[in-house]
Design a protein around this motif. Sequence first.
Motif, PDB file in Angstrom:
ATOM      1  N   VAL A   1      71.653  60.131   6.316  1.00  0.00           N
ATOM      2  CA  VAL A   1      72.777  60.283   5.353  1.00  0.00           C
ATOM      3  C   VAL A   1      73.693  58.689   5.783  1.00  0.00           C
ATOM      4  N   THR A   2      74.219  58.227   4.848  1.00  0.00           N
ATOM      5  CA  THR A   2      74.887  56.948   5.189  1.00  0.00           C
ATOM      6  C   THR A   2      76.653  57.500   4.831  1.00  0.00           C
ATOM      7  N   ALA A   3      77.563  57.054   6.022  1.00  0.00           N
ATOM      8  CA  ALA A   3      78.940  57.331   5.756  1.00  0.00           C
ATOM      9  C   ALA A   3      79.417  55.901   5.479  1.00  0.00           C
ATOM     10  N   VAL A   4      80.207  55.520   4.720  1.00  0.00           N
ATOM     11  CA  VAL A   4      81.111  54.376   4.577  1.00  0.00           C
ATOM     12  C   VAL A   4      82.501  54.421   4.771  1.00  0.00           C
ATOM     13  N   VAL A   5      82.903  53.567   5.813  1.00  0.00           N
ATOM     14  CA  VAL A   5      84.324  53.529   6.186  1.00  0.00           C
ATOM     15  C   VAL A   5      84.660  52.104   6.171  1.00  0.00           C
ATOM     16  N   GLY A   6      85.721  52.122   5.431  1.00  0.00           N
ATOM     17  CA  GLY A   6      86.384  50.450   5.442  1.00  0.00           C
ATOM     18  C   GLY A   6      85.431  49.367   5.271  1.00  0.00           C
ATOM     19  N   GLY A   7      84.385  49.453   4.487  1.00  0.00           N
ATOM     20  CA  GLY A   7      83.193  48.588   4.435  1.00  0.00           C
ATOM     21  C   GLY A   7      82.157  48.536   5.281  1.00  0.00           C
ATOM     22  N   ARG A   8      82.288  49.168   6.349  1.00  0.00           N
ATOM     23  CA  ARG A   8      81.110  49.422   7.555  1.00  0.00           C
ATOM     24  C   ARG A   8      80.304  50.806   7.171  1.00  0.00           C
ATOM     25  N   HIS A   9      78.962  50.332   7.217  1.00  0.00           N
ATOM     26  CA  HIS A   9      78.229  51.371   6.866  1.00  0.00           C
ATOM     27  C   HIS A   9      77.624  51.884   8.106  1.00  0.00           C
ATOM     28  N   PHE A  10      77.601  53.604   8.289  1.00  0.00           N
ATOM     29  CA  PHE A  10      76.875  53.955   9.283  1.00  0.00           C
ATOM     30  C   PHE A  10      75.782  55.038   8.891  1.00  0.00           C
ATOM     31  N   GLU A  11      74.548  54.439   9.298  1.00  0.00           N
ATOM     32  CA  GLU A  11      73.270  55.239   8.992  1.00  0.00           C
ATOM     33  C   GLU A  11      73.030  56.582   9.765  1.00  0.00           C
ATOM     34  N   ILE A  12      73.233  57.734   9.494  1.00  0.00           N
ATOM     35  CA  ILE A  12      73.492  58.824  10.365  1.00  0.00           C
ATOM     36  C   ILE A  12      72.125  59.751  10.317  1.00  0.00           C
ATOM     37  N   THR A  13      71.292  59.918  11.284  1.00  0.00           N
ATOM     38  CA  THR A  13      70.107  60.360  11.298  1.00  0.00           C
ATOM     39  C   THR A  13      69.818  61.835  12.279  1.00  0.00           C
TER      40      THR A  13
ATOM     41  N   SER B   1      75.580  44.422  12.425  1.00  0.00           N
ATOM     42  CA  SER B   1      76.413  44.640  11.332  1.00  0.00           C
ATOM     43  C   SER B   1      76.309  46.099  10.841  1.00  0.00           C
ATOM     44  N   ASP B   2      75.592  46.777  10.166  1.00  0.00           N
ATOM     45  CA  ASP B   2      75.472  48.385  10.147  1.00  0.00           C
ATOM     46  C   ASP B   2      75.219  49.056  11.487  1.00  0.00           C
ATOM     47  N   ILE B   3      75.895  50.180  11.456  1.00  0.00           N
ATOM     48  CA  ILE B   3      75.618  50.898  12.681  1.00  0.00           C
ATOM     49  C   ILE B   3      74.985  52.074  12.521  1.00  0.00           C
ATOM     50  N   ASP B   4      73.827  52.435  13.337  1.00  0.00           N
ATOM     51  CA  ASP B   4      72.851  53.585  13.102  1.00  0.00           C
ATOM     52  C   ASP B   4      73.296  54.575  14.550  1.00  0.00           C
ATOM     53  N   LEU B   5      73.068  55.795  13.834  1.00  0.00           N
ATOM     54  CA  LEU B   5      73.671  56.763  14.602  1.00  0.00           C
ATOM     55  C   LEU B   5      72.441  57.817  14.735  1.00  0.00           C
ATOM     56  N   ALA B   6      72.314  58.569  15.726  1.00  0.00           N
ATOM     57  CA  ALA B   6      71.698  59.939  15.650  1.00  0.00           C
ATOM     58  C   ALA B   6      72.487  60.975  16.171  1.00  0.00           C
ATOM     59  N   THR B   7      72.159  62.089  15.450  1.00  0.00           N
ATOM     60  CA  THR B   7      73.120  63.319  15.812  1.00  0.00           C
ATOM     61  C   THR B   7      72.309  64.768  15.858  1.00  0.00           C
ATOM     62  N   ASP B   8      72.535  65.599  16.464  1.00  0.00           N
ATOM     63  CA  ASP B   8      72.083  66.915  16.619  1.00  0.00           C
ATOM     64  C   ASP B   8      72.324  67.797  15.583  1.00  0.00           C
TER      65      ASP B   8
END
Length: 418
Positions: A83-95, A49-56
């Motif tokens: 932080v959470t980015a919301v694009v077109g109803g999709r949530h991206f949790e970015i840590t 469903s929601d997408i989890d991302l890790a970033t440097d």
Amino acid sequence: MDARGCLLPQPWMAEPATRQVLAVLAAGGGRARFVGGMVRDALLGRPISDIDLATDLEPGRAMALLAAAGIRVIPTGLAHGTVTAVVGGRHFEITTLRRDVETDGRRAVVAYTDDWAEDARRRDFTINAFFADGDGTFYDPTGGADDLVLRRVRFVGDPDQRIGEDVLRLLRYYRMLARLGIHGVDEASRAACRRNAGRLPTLSGERVRGEIERILAVPDPRPVMAMMAEDGILPPILPMASAFHRLARLVLLEPAADWLRRLACLVEGGVPAAEDAARRLRLSRHETQRLGMLAGPWAGPDLLVTDPQATDLPAPGRPLRDRLYAVGEERLRDRALLAAAAGLDEDGRVRDILAAVAVTERPVFPLKGRDLVAMGAPRGERVGQVLAAVEAWWAAGDYAPDRAACLGEATLHLCGQP
């Protein structure tokens, strides 16, 4: 995962929203990878469903880049770099990649890092420490791929240290076993859970409730709940949850999982024990009331009736409609299931009751007090008296009279002609 060590193509990887978020972060000089449980679930073929991302990238930088690209961004957990980015109803949790500076068993002070392996080493389980690039390139810094194949839940590094950093990980261990099924148990991880069980009372009721709810909501929680009891995990948090024989029957009977009904089935000690469980788990008022209603007594089939003197189970037809109107579909179904779980269904009628409930609508009384006021009845006690009389007349007619007929009966009462 394919033979090249790549995550097989997933629909959500190719979505324009996903590609946009990855491109924005990359254009800002950073790298973002899919991370953790969602990669594990993708490998298992489970829906995402929601997408989890890790970033440097640090959180402020990530937020600025996303906002500049016109992407809505929410500072959902800045204290932990999320932080959470919301694009077109999709949530991206970015840590942002992190390392622990200080932990106390409940929360951690973190510092940001650009070391992907260091971030992986602070995670709870090897099967939650995966990364994958946007093209599917797969990274497994802690050796979790073999654990996933074996359905083995293993702490990253030293199990006692991982639990010491956050005691909730102890309950998560059993929750992951419940989700994956008990296959190849990592004995070092399990032994650490046993050693640290005495630390469970330091957790808040809300956090414990979240894990217990998830464990009891899996299709069959019996093996893991039995393991938790054997390992001494339940007594510090739910000492009254010990009726595993009832749970075994309930799981085989119920049409769908209901974690609160399963908890009620486990509780020994009736309403006082249920109230204690509700306090420990910080249940809502509605949940507390429902748990108390379901938890007992377990003395006889009067669990299914509103009249304390009655001992029969409702038969299809009028008796069932009476019971449905009195207590509602959910309560009747719950009590029928729990009566059977308690061994009070020797003639096997509960299955018949459940089948009948599924095809029988709860009667709905077609009048309200405002209907009588609209007819000219003065507000006050008289409205309640007439409404109750018409309702009794309607019920005596097997709930068949329609609204017009009920209005006619109400008119007779208001005119003094009951």
